[in-house]
Scaffold this motif. Structure first.
Motif, PDB file in Angstrom:
ATOM      1  N   PHE A 149     -66.925-118.925  13.896  1.00 25.93           N
ATOM      2  CA  PHE A 149     -67.434-118.129  15.016  1.00 25.93           C
ATOM      3  C   PHE A 149     -66.587-116.868  15.129  1.00 25.93           C
ATOM      4  O   PHE A 149     -65.502-116.785  14.557  1.00 25.93           O
ATOM      5  CB  PHE A 149     -67.423-118.922  16.334  1.00 25.93           C
ATOM      6  N   ASP A 158     -65.226-117.665  25.090  1.00 27.64           N
ATOM      7  CA  ASP A 158     -66.027-118.855  24.820  1.00 27.64           C
ATOM      8  C   ASP A 158     -65.200-120.016  25.352  1.00 27.64           C
ATOM      9  O   ASP A 158     -64.139-120.326  24.813  1.00 27.64           O
ATOM     10  CB  ASP A 158     -66.316-119.010  23.327  1.00 27.64           C
ATOM     11  N   VAL A 161     -65.847-123.901  22.090  1.00 26.43           N
ATOM     12  CA  VAL A 161     -66.320-123.427  20.782  1.00 26.43           C
ATOM     13  C   VAL A 161     -67.116-124.491  20.022  1.00 26.43           C
ATOM     14  O   VAL A 161     -67.373-124.330  18.830  1.00 26.43           O
ATOM     15  CB  VAL A 161     -65.162-122.875  19.919  1.00 26.43           C
TER      16      VAL A 161
END
Length: 175
Positions: A149, A158, A161
């Motif tokens: 990512f 985030d 994840v």
């Protein structure tokens, strides 16, 4: 009274006085107890040598290139709290500590600091660029590594994840 008797009396009086003073003074024999955070820091530095403790809750590696914070300074609900000029990765979802932080450009191996396979949430607090979190595959030359990512100025946080929790082995920051 002979000299020997006088000296014996003086020595006995001095010994008694020293005993009273010693009993009145606090004992310095026992060192202060180690806090739970200090015990974590000591264990981490033993497992991953080369770091330096820089304050009561942080250690650094490579002259401050990587900084690990063991506990948050604040209390309450966890939040993305990466300082300006850094990108951070957290050992728990929802920005739970410990937290690692980097700011350098290019490829970096998280295992250098014992952080491989332990990222669960991330925060990018830089004014430009992005960072990719990379999984190391089986080839020693990294030819099969792949990006899990990416976070950047357009997608800064985030809090989980998943499905890539605890898989990042390297990072690459594009400056």
């Amino acid at each position: 009274m002979n000299t020997r008797s006088r000296h014996a009396g003086v020595l006995a009086a001095m010994a008694s006085a020293l005993m009273v003073i010693a009993l009145a003074m606090p004992s310095a024999a026992a060192p202060p107890s180690t806090t739970p955070v200090q015990a974590q820091i000591n264990a981490y530095l033993a497992a991953y040598p080369g770091g330096t403790q820089i304050n009561a809750t942080e250690i650094s590696y490579a002259n401050g290139k990587f900084v690990m914070t063991f506990v948050t300074a604040g209390m309450g609900i966890a939040a993305a709290d990466c300082p300006s000029g850094w990108f951070c990765f957290y050992d728990q979802v929802n920005f739970g500590y410990p937290r690692g932080k980097l700011s350098s450009c290019g490829w970096q191996d998280l295992s250098w600091w014992g952080w491989q396979d332990r990222t669960e949430s991330v925060h990018y607090n830089m004014s430009s660029g992005s960072v990719s979190f990379i999984n190391h595959w089986t080839e020693p030359d990294h030819s099969l590594d792949y990006t899990l990512f990416t976070i950047s100025t357009s997608s800064r946080t985030d809090n989980d994840v998943a499905p890539y929790r605890n898989m990042a082995d390297h990072v690459y920051r594009f400056c």
